[in-house]
Design a protein around this motif. Structure first.
Motif, PDB file in Angstrom:
ATOM      1  N   THR A  25      27.423  35.791  71.228  1.00 53.35           N
ATOM      2  CA  THR A  25      27.104  34.546  71.933  1.00 53.35           C
ATOM      3  C   THR A  25      27.795  34.585  73.293  1.00 53.35           C
ATOM      4  O   THR A  25      28.683  35.426  73.528  1.00 53.35           O
ATOM      5  CB  THR A  25      27.615  33.325  71.148  1.00 53.35           C
ATOM      6  N   GLU A  27      30.029  32.771  74.281  1.00 55.53           N
ATOM      7  CA  GLU A  27      31.459  32.562  74.050  1.00 55.53           C
ATOM      8  C   GLU A  27      32.153  33.855  73.624  1.00 55.53           C
ATOM      9  O   GLU A  27      33.253  34.162  74.087  1.00 55.53           O
ATOM     10  CB  GLU A  27      31.677  31.483  72.980  1.00 55.53           C
ATOM     11  N   THR A  28      31.514  34.620  72.735  1.00 55.79           N
ATOM     12  CA  THR A  28      32.139  35.870  72.286  1.00 55.79           C
ATOM     13  C   THR A  28      32.116  36.927  73.388  1.00 55.79           C
ATOM     14  O   THR A  28      33.007  37.776  73.448  1.00 55.79           O
ATOM     15  CB  THR A  28      31.422  36.429  71.049  1.00 55.79           C
ATOM     16  N   GLY A  30      32.414  36.287  76.569  1.00 53.32           N
ATOM     17  CA  GLY A  30      33.415  35.920  77.558  1.00 53.32           C
ATOM     18  C   GLY A  30      32.855  35.877  78.966  1.00 53.32           C
ATOM     19  O   GLY A  30      31.655  36.071  79.186  1.00 53.32           O
TER      20      GLY A  30
END
Length: 340
Positions: A25, A27-28, A30
């Motif tokens: 995602t 988020e993962t 970064g």
């Protein structure tokens, strides 16, 4: 000639897609240019059997091969997942497995298949009396590698990261922070023999597979955007010029797909494949360039935002375009092959 995926390819691709969809995602991944290796995801793929599925049964693998590995790489490209599958499995582990040396299987293939080790591949080094020296920049996943397979004029050597004379400095490429500046100063290496061509061939085909996943998904995202985004009171997809660019991009993606599978099939069958590999790499570079730019243009202003999800596909496509030589380099290679 039928390039329809086998049941094994379909199952392995579907499994890989499910795992990546649940773990990769924004988020993962970064911020732009960060990360570079998702170790927990690497372990997850190992636990699910993805990493060893396409290694020979003789070394504890599932018995599948290059075609199945390409199917996994397409999914990694579609997710722009920061995983060293190309270097660690498709190149290094597959070549080590073919050598069939028990000490290499225990020391390296087992840890790789369990997600506990990463192998990188580099070229441009020299060797004297079993000691390897030289410098190479931007080696993919070298920053996280436990060992490297390095090619020299005298053959390929396996050099462990912790060996004397080995220095690896982390580097940041256009889309990840996974590369490494590798310096070897009389580093001890394990001789693997004349397997450099196998490493290069598998690397070239694998790169095309990953590029197919990148541009395929970039086109899907762009098509979805143009179906909903409105301009001047009309959806973007309603404009003829937009539809034409999408159609051209579709043809480019299919060109990458066809030439990839032709090259991969010939290589997997042990047939001469130099011309087919150069052709596939040409389309991976040329079509990759066009599809990446089409995706950015049709997304409008958000297409140039490095924090927008689409930018990851643009950056990945551009990196893969030039890895191993761009479109012009492949045309020159093809010209030389056809002139023989």
């Amino acid at each position: 000639m039928d390039f329809s995926p086998t049941e094994a390819q379909q199952d392995l691709a579907a499994l890989t897609r499910r795992i990546l969809a649940g773990h990769v995602t924004p988020e993962t991944l970064g911020p732009h240019g960060s990360g570079g290796f998702d170790a927990p995801l690497w372990t997850k793929l190992a636990q699910s059997g993805v990493l060893d599925a396409a290694l020979p049964a003789a070394v504890g693998g599932g018995g599948f091969g290059l075609l199945e590995q390409c199917s996994v790489l397409i999914e990694i490209g579609r997710a722009v997942a920061p995983l060293p599958y190309l270097a660690s499995v498709v190149q290094a582990a597959a070549v080590l497995a073919e050598l069939g040396r028990p000490e290499l299987v225990e020391r390296w293939l087992v840890p790789v298949s369990r997600g506990a080790a990463v192998l990188a591949v580099a070229s441009g080094f020299r060797e004297t009396g079993g000691r390897v020296s030289g410098v190479q920049t931007a080696v993919p996943f070298a920053a996280f590698a436990d060992a490297l397979l390095v090619e020299t004029p005298g053959g390929v050597f396996l050099v462990e990261r912790d060996a004397r004379g080995v220095s690896i400095a982390a580097q940041q490429t256009i889309d990840h922070a996974d590369a490494g500046l590798v310096r070897l100063d009389d580093a001890p290496g394990t001789a693997l023999g004349d397997v450099g061509q196998a490493l290069r061939q598998r690397g070239a085909v694998g790169l095309c597979a990953q590029q197919l996943g990148v541009v395929e998904r970039a086109l899907e995202l762009t098509a979805a955007h143009t179906r909903t985004r409105e301009q001047f009171g009309h959806v973007l997809g309603g404009f003829q010029a937009v539809r034409q660019r999408l159609a051209d991009a579709y043809l480019d993606v299919e060109a990458v797909r066809l030439t990839l599978w032709q090259a991969a099939w010939r290589l997997s069958e042990g047939l001469p494949a130099d011309t087919e590999m150069a052709t596939a790499k040409y389309w991976a570079a040329e079509a990759g360039h066009r599809v990446a730019h089409t995706a950015v243009h049709l997304h409008g202003g958000v297409g140039i935002d490095v924090e927008h999800p689409l930018h990851r596909y643009f950056a990945a496509a551009k990196r893969l375009e030039f890895t191993g030589g761009g479109a012009t380099a492949q045309l020159l290679t093809l010209g030389g092959l056809l002139a023989r």
